[in-house]
Motif scaffolding. Structure first.
Motif, PDB file in Angstrom:
ATOM      1  N   GLY A 119       0.455  18.524  -7.321  1.00  0.00           N
ATOM      2  CA  GLY A 119       0.105  17.565  -8.357  1.00  0.00           C
ATOM      3  C   GLY A 119       1.082  16.431  -8.520  1.00  0.00           C
ATOM      4  O   GLY A 119       1.045  15.728  -9.523  1.00  0.00           O
ATOM      5  N   GLY A 120       1.959  16.229  -7.546  1.00  0.00           N
ATOM      6  CA  GLY A 120       2.930  15.151  -7.670  1.00  0.00           C
ATOM      7  C   GLY A 120       3.112  14.386  -6.374  1.00  0.00           C
ATOM      8  O   GLY A 120       2.597  14.759  -5.325  1.00  0.00           O
ATOM      9  N   VAL A 121       3.855  13.305  -6.468  1.00  0.00           N
ATOM     10  CA  VAL A 121       4.173  12.453  -5.330  1.00  0.00           C
ATOM     11  C   VAL A 121       5.178  13.197  -4.446  1.00  0.00           C
ATOM     12  O   VAL A 121       6.097  13.843  -4.949  1.00  0.00           O
ATOM     13  CB  VAL A 121       4.778  11.121  -5.839  1.00  0.00           C
ATOM     14  N   VAL A 179       0.879  -1.168   0.000  1.00  0.00           N
ATOM     15  CA  VAL A 179       0.000   0.000   0.000  1.00  0.00           C
ATOM     16  C   VAL A 179       0.914   1.215   0.000  1.00  0.00           C
ATOM     17  O   VAL A 179       1.790   1.333   0.864  1.00  0.00           O
ATOM     18  CB  VAL A 179      -0.921   0.053   1.236  1.00  0.00           C
ATOM     19  N   ILE A 180       0.736   2.097  -0.967  1.00  0.00           N
ATOM     20  CA  ILE A 180       1.536   3.323  -1.040  1.00  0.00           C
ATOM     21  C   ILE A 180       0.599   4.508  -0.890  1.00  0.00           C
ATOM     22  O   ILE A 180      -0.403   4.610  -1.605  1.00  0.00           O
ATOM     23  CB  ILE A 180       2.294   3.449  -2.374  1.00  0.00           C
ATOM     24  N   GLY A 181       0.938   5.397   0.027  1.00  0.00           N
ATOM     25  CA  GLY A 181       0.170   6.622   0.218  1.00  0.00           C
ATOM     26  C   GLY A 181       1.056   7.838   0.083  1.00  0.00           C
ATOM     27  O   GLY A 181       2.186   7.847   0.552  1.00  0.00           O
ATOM     28  N   SER A 182       0.542   8.844  -0.594  1.00  0.00           N
ATOM     29  CA  SER A 182       1.295  10.088  -0.754  1.00  0.00           C
ATOM     30  C   SER A 182       0.359  11.274  -0.651  1.00  0.00           C
ATOM     31  O   SER A 182      -0.777  11.218  -1.135  1.00  0.00           O
ATOM     32  CB  SER A 182       1.987  10.131  -2.122  1.00  0.00           C
ATOM     33  N   PRO A 183       0.850  12.342  -0.043  1.00  0.00           N
ATOM     34  CA  PRO A 183       0.099  13.594  -0.188  1.00  0.00           C
ATOM     35  C   PRO A 183       0.282  14.076  -1.621  1.00  0.00           C
ATOM     36  O   PRO A 183       1.263  13.717  -2.278  1.00  0.00           O
ATOM     37  CB  PRO A 183       0.787  14.532   0.813  1.00  0.00           C
ATOM     38  N   LEU A 216       1.100   8.006  -9.346  1.00  0.00           N
ATOM     39  CA  LEU A 216       1.438   6.775  -8.618  1.00  0.00           C
ATOM     40  C   LEU A 216       1.120   5.538  -9.452  1.00  0.00           C
ATOM     41  O   LEU A 216       1.891   4.574  -9.468  1.00  0.00           O
ATOM     42  CB  LEU A 216       0.693   6.710  -7.289  1.00  0.00           C
ATOM     43  N   ARG A 217      -0.018   5.557 -10.150  1.00  0.00           N
ATOM     44  CA  ARG A 217      -0.359   4.416 -11.014  1.00  0.00           C
ATOM     45  C   ARG A 217       0.723   4.216 -12.093  1.00  0.00           C
ATOM     46  O   ARG A 217       1.113   3.086 -12.385  1.00  0.00           O
ATOM     47  CB  ARG A 217      -1.715   4.613 -11.682  1.00  0.00           C
TER      48      ARG A 217
END
Length: 188
Positions: free
Chosen positions: A84-86, A76-80, A132-133
């Motif tokens: 508009g970017g990781v 599971v990867i989560g980012s703010p 992210l995808r």
């Protein structure tokens, strides 16, 4: 039967960030369905030195992180969504996974990857989730069909007691956890 091992990656330098808490919520949902988990939140990600491909030596924190992902059945990867970017913190951790390039299971090969984005606006949520995808596809992983985007400008994801704030968000978390476990079981 061996329990699936799911690794969570995400957070910010701010303890208890909404993104880190969302990743933890997905991990908790996988645990309720029999998985074992490991979380690399903001504090652990902040301890990772900047990735430098020319450096052959890795810190203990870097080795521990890479080994956890190497052993993972799902991630599971989560980012703010920062502009508009990781986030750089999350991207640095992902870049360190270049150390998996020579593995039998290269990078995220055959692994289910759930994605979670928190941002103050739908545009940042959507663009960051798509970024992210793209990263997961490039690293040979399988992004789950459901990606979770939380617009923190419009919605507080957590209630006062720390639980998820609404039924819709609880359903998304449960669905993503189910998809991770389904795909993780198919690759064992």
């Amino acid at each position: 039967m061996i329990a699936p091992y799911i690794v969570g990656i995400g957070g910010t330098t701010r303890p208890g960030s909404s993104g880190e808490r969302m990743v933890r919520a997905v991990l908790a949902a996988t645990e309720r369905n029999g998985a074992t988990t490991r979380m690399f939140g903001g504090a652990e990600l902040s301890a990772l030195p900047h990735f430098a491909p020319e450096d052959a030596e890795r810190s203990d924190a870097q080795r521990e992180f890479v080994e956890a992902v190497r052993a993972a059945d799902g991630i599971v990867i989560g980012s703010p969504g920062y502009h508009g970017g990781v986030s750089g913190l999350v991207k640095n951790a992902i870049d360190l996974l270049e150390d998996l390039r020579d593995d039998r299971r290269v990078y995220f090969d055959g692994r289910a990857v759930g994605l979670v984005v928190t941002a103050a606006g739908w545009q940042a949520c959507g663009v960051t989730l798509q970024a992210l995808r793209g990263i997961v596809h490039a690293m040979r992983g399988w992004p789950t069909p459901i990606g979770i985007a939380v617009n923190t400008f419009e919605q507080q994801p957590f209630a006062q007691d720390g639980s998820l704030a609404d039924d819709g968000l609880r359903r998304q978390v449960a669905m993503q956890a189910d998809q991770i476990l389904l795909l993780a079981g198919a690759t064992r």
